[in-house]
Design a protein around this motif. Structure first.
Motif, PDB file in Angstrom:
ATOM      1  N   SER A  10       0.861  -1.192   0.000  1.00  0.00           N
ATOM      2  CA  SER A  10       0.000   0.000   0.000  1.00  0.00           C
ATOM      3  C   SER A  10       0.889   1.230   0.000  1.00  0.00           C
ATOM      4  CB  SER A  10      -0.898   0.028   1.237  1.00  0.00           C
ATOM      5  OG  SER A  10      -1.554   1.279   1.290  1.00  0.00           O
ATOM      6  N   ARG A  12      -0.559   4.549  -0.051  1.00  0.00           N
ATOM      7  CA  ARG A  12      -1.306   5.785   0.201  1.00  0.00           C
ATOM      8  C   ARG A  12      -0.942   6.399   1.561  1.00  0.00           C
ATOM      9  NH1 ARG A  12      -5.999   5.587   3.103  1.00  0.00           N
ATOM     10  NH2 ARG A  12      -6.058   3.639   4.260  1.00  0.00           N
ATOM     11  N   ARG A  15      -1.707   4.920   5.374  1.00  0.00           N
ATOM     12  CA  ARG A  15      -1.966   3.472   5.205  1.00  0.00           C
ATOM     13  C   ARG A  15      -1.731   2.685   6.490  1.00  0.00           C
ATOM     14  NH1 ARG A  15       3.866   2.371   2.570  1.00  0.00           N
ATOM     15  NH2 ARG A  15       4.812   3.989   3.808  1.00  0.00           N
ATOM     16  N   VAL A  16      -2.589   1.670   6.662  1.00  0.00           N
ATOM     17  CA  VAL A  16      -2.370   0.746   7.773  1.00  0.00           C
ATOM     18  C   VAL A  16      -1.282  -0.261   7.387  1.00  0.00           C
ATOM     19  CG1 VAL A  16      -4.123  -0.997   7.177  1.00  0.00           C
ATOM     20  CG2 VAL A  16      -3.571  -0.596   9.563  1.00  0.00           C
ATOM     21  N   GLY A  17      -1.000  -0.321   6.085  1.00  0.00           N
ATOM     22  CA  GLY A  17       0.010  -1.245   5.584  1.00  0.00           C
ATOM     23  C   GLY A  17       1.379  -1.034   6.216  1.00  0.00           C
ATOM     24  N   PRO A  83      -3.147  -4.948   1.167  1.00  0.00           N
ATOM     25  CA  PRO A  83      -4.566  -4.763   1.462  1.00  0.00           C
ATOM     26  C   PRO A  83      -5.422  -5.279   0.308  1.00  0.00           C
ATOM     27  CG  PRO A  83      -3.674  -2.714   0.620  1.00  0.00           C
ATOM     28  CD  PRO A  83      -2.545  -3.719   0.631  1.00  0.00           C
ATOM     29  N   GLU A  84      -6.714  -5.360   0.569  1.00  0.00           N
ATOM     30  CA  GLU A  84      -7.655  -5.681  -0.511  1.00  0.00           C
ATOM     31  C   GLU A  84      -8.302  -4.380  -0.961  1.00  0.00           C
ATOM     32  OE1 GLU A  84     -10.129  -9.286  -0.393  1.00  0.00           O
ATOM     33  OE2 GLU A  84     -11.817  -7.912  -0.321  1.00  0.00           O
ATOM     34  N   TYR A  85      -8.157  -4.087  -2.253  1.00  0.00           N
ATOM     35  CA  TYR A  85      -8.821  -2.931  -2.847  1.00  0.00           C
ATOM     36  C   TYR A  85      -9.817  -3.454  -3.883  1.00  0.00           C
ATOM     37  CZ  TYR A  85      -5.370   0.547  -1.119  1.00  0.00           C
ATOM     38  OH  TYR A  85      -4.577   1.380  -0.353  1.00  0.00           O
ATOM     39  N   ASN A  86     -11.083  -3.159  -3.705  1.00  0.00           N
ATOM     40  CA  ASN A  86     -12.111  -3.583  -4.663  1.00  0.00           C
ATOM     41  C   ASN A  86     -11.975  -5.054  -5.051  1.00  0.00           C
ATOM     42  OD1 ASN A  86     -13.347  -0.987  -4.734  1.00  0.00           O
ATOM     43  ND2 ASN A  86     -11.600  -0.278  -5.941  1.00  0.00           N
ATOM     44  N   PHE A  87     -11.908  -5.877  -4.037  1.00  0.00           N
ATOM     45  CA  PHE A  87     -11.861  -7.341  -4.171  1.00  0.00           C
ATOM     46  C   PHE A  87     -10.583  -7.839  -4.841  1.00  0.00           C
ATOM     47  CE2 PHE A  87     -16.651  -8.603  -3.892  1.00  0.00           C
ATOM     48  CZ  PHE A  87     -16.801  -7.750  -2.807  1.00  0.00           C
ATOM     49  N   TYR A 114      -4.852  -8.086   4.441  1.00  0.00           N
ATOM     50  CA  TYR A 114      -5.735  -7.496   5.447  1.00  0.00           C
ATOM     51  C   TYR A 114      -6.847  -6.721   4.761  1.00  0.00           C
ATOM     52  CZ  TYR A 114      -2.657  -3.549   4.408  1.00  0.00           C
ATOM     53  OH  TYR A 114      -1.926  -2.588   3.769  1.00  0.00           O
ATOM     54  N   GLY A 115      -7.907  -6.472   5.544  1.00  0.00           N
ATOM     55  CA  GLY A 115      -9.058  -5.743   5.011  1.00  0.00           C
ATOM     56  C   GLY A 115     -10.172  -5.774   6.031  1.00  0.00           C
ATOM     57  N   GLY A 116     -11.406  -5.892   5.551  1.00  0.00           N
ATOM     58  CA  GLY A 116     -12.561  -5.981   6.444  1.00  0.00           C
ATOM     59  C   GLY A 116     -12.859  -7.445   6.748  1.00  0.00           C
ATOM     60  N   ARG A 122      -9.727 -12.255  -0.978  1.00  0.00           N
ATOM     61  CA  ARG A 122     -10.006 -12.135  -2.430  1.00  0.00           C
ATOM     62  C   ARG A 122      -8.785 -11.566  -3.149  1.00  0.00           C
ATOM     63  NH1 ARG A 122     -15.773  -9.879  -0.585  1.00  0.00           N
ATOM     64  NH2 ARG A 122     -14.313  -8.466   0.418  1.00  0.00           N
TER      65      ARG A 122
HETATM   66  C1  LIG Z   1      -9.633   1.952  -2.952  1.00  0.00           C
HETATM   67  C2  LIG Z   1     -10.031   1.095  -1.781  1.00  0.00           C
HETATM   68  C3  LIG Z   1     -10.745  -0.061  -1.992  1.00  0.00           C
HETATM   69  C4  LIG Z   1     -11.071  -0.901  -0.931  1.00  0.00           C
HETATM   70  N1  LIG Z   1     -11.692  -2.089  -1.174  1.00  0.00           N
HETATM   71  C5  LIG Z   1     -11.815  -2.994  -0.156  1.00  0.00           C
HETATM   72  C6  LIG Z   1     -12.264  -4.322  -0.432  1.00  0.00           C
HETATM   73  O1  LIG Z   1     -12.554  -4.701  -1.545  1.00  0.00           O
HETATM   74  N2  LIG Z   1     -12.317  -5.186   0.603  1.00  0.00           N
HETATM   75  C7  LIG Z   1     -11.966  -4.830   1.888  1.00  0.00           C
HETATM   76  O2  LIG Z   1     -12.017  -5.661   2.789  1.00  0.00           O
HETATM   77  N3  LIG Z   1     -11.565  -3.571   2.172  1.00  0.00           N
HETATM   78  C8  LIG Z   1     -11.468  -2.662   1.183  1.00  0.00           C
HETATM   79  N4  LIG Z   1     -11.015  -1.396   1.441  1.00  0.00           N
HETATM   80  C9  LIG Z   1     -10.758  -1.018   2.824  1.00  0.00           C
HETATM   81  C10 LIG Z   1      -9.314  -1.336   3.160  1.00  0.00           C
HETATM   82  O3  LIG Z   1      -9.213  -2.670   3.593  1.00  0.00           O
HETATM   83  C11 LIG Z   1      -8.808  -0.425   4.265  1.00  0.00           C
HETATM   84  O4  LIG Z   1      -8.999   0.926   3.858  1.00  0.00           O
HETATM   85  C12 LIG Z   1      -7.334  -0.642   4.521  1.00  0.00           C
HETATM   86  O5  LIG Z   1      -6.925   0.257   5.518  1.00  0.00           O
HETATM   87  C13 LIG Z   1      -6.529  -0.391   3.252  1.00  0.00           C
HETATM   88  O6  LIG Z   1      -5.177  -0.660   3.463  1.00  0.00           O
HETATM   89  P1  LIG Z   1      -4.093   0.528   3.497  1.00  0.00           P
HETATM   90  O7  LIG Z   1      -4.546   1.462   4.600  1.00  0.00           O
HETATM   91  O8  LIG Z   1      -2.812  -0.158   3.875  1.00  0.00           O
HETATM   92  O9  LIG Z   1      -4.058   1.159   2.161  1.00  0.00           O
HETATM   93  C14 LIG Z   1     -10.699  -0.540   0.393  1.00  0.00           C
HETATM   94  C15 LIG Z   1      -9.988   0.657   0.593  1.00  0.00           C
HETATM   95  C16 LIG Z   1      -9.642   1.448  -0.471  1.00  0.00           C
HETATM   96  C17 LIG Z   1      -8.831   2.706  -0.219  1.00  0.00           C
END
Ligand SMILES: Cc1cc2nc3c(=O)[nH]c(=O)nc-3n(C[C@H](O)[C@H](O)[C@H](O)COP(=O)(O)O)c2cc1C
Length: 192
Positions: A10, A12, A15-17, A83-87, A114-116, A122
């Motif tokens: 990640s 950005r 970021r939590v990354g 992280p997971e971004y948009n699956f 990591y993610g939700g 995914r």
């Molecule tokens: C562009 C974007 C898309 C995301 N899509 C998902 C997703 O598909 N699934 C999920 O579990 N979390 C999703 N998230 C939430 C991220 O898991 C959460 O924001 C996490 O902190 C992102 O990691 P980062 O902070 O290291 O960038 C998304 C976040 C961003 C910014």
């Protein structure tokens, strides 16, 4: 000892990354089987793929591509903290992978996602065909972190790992060490 790069995918701000990557980096150092280095894609700040030749040829023109090639070539194993971004997984990570080819080959790769609710699973599934195209060896074992935002300290600079995370990290590092050893002779054998 084999060299392990912990690649933070990640880029950005906020970021939590970064704290997740720092946690895993510390775990890998404590594990003791690797020389460990963190590789932060935000610091590398690679431009979108701008090399004229296919990476298979290893004829890089840009300074950044040459530097990235030397860096990754020196690794024996990798962990992608993603992280997971948009699956799926992040665009900077795909870009960083696409820049090179032979440098990644026949090396094991572990995933820390990591993610939700889905914990980045995914993203893990989405990246595996890409890793296989590069002839990397993605491990079955991985670290999955659900609801990562709930593990963050108040100032956001650290995460509080769960017992499950610690245990998954140990299993991943044990397997990675075995694969790093097993694949080394393969990299030293000229291809036929
Ligand atoms: C562009 C974007 C898309 C995301 N899509 C998902 C997703 O598909 N699934 C999920 O579990 N979390 C999703 N998230 C939430 C991220 O898991 C959460 O924001 C996490 O902190 C992102 O990691 P980062 O902070 O290291 O960038 C998304 C976040 C961003 C910014």
């Amino acid at each position: 000892m084999p060299t392990l790069y912990v690649i933070i995918a990640s880029t950005r701000p906020g970021r939590v990354g970064l704290p997740v990557g720092q946690w895993f980096y510390r775990r890998a150092v404590e594990h003791g089987a690797f020389d460990v280095e963190a590789v932060d894609l935000a610091e590398w700040n690679l431009p979108m793929m701008d090399e004229p030749n296919h990476p298979r040829m290893r004829q890089y023109e840009g300074e950044h591509a040459l530097d990235w090639s030397s860096k990754i070539d020196a690794g024996d194993a990798y962990v992608l903290v993603m992280p997971e971004y948009n699956f799926s997984y992040t665009a900077p990570l795909k870009n960083a992978l696409d820049y090179l080819h032979q440098e990644w080959q026949y090396k094991p790769v572990g995933l820390v996602s990591y993610g939700g609710l889905a914990a980045g699973t995914r993203a893990q599934q989405a990246i595996k065909p890409v890793l296989l195209a590069l002839k990397m060896v993605p491990l079955n074992e991985s670290v999955m972190i659900p609801f990562v935002s709930q593990l963050r300290s108040e100032d956001g600079t650290e995460i509080e790992p769960t017992a499950q995370m610690e245990s998954m990290a140990t299993t991943l590092l044990d397997e990675l060490a075995r694969w790093a050893l097993a694949l080394k002779p393969m990299r030293e054998t000229p291809s036929v």
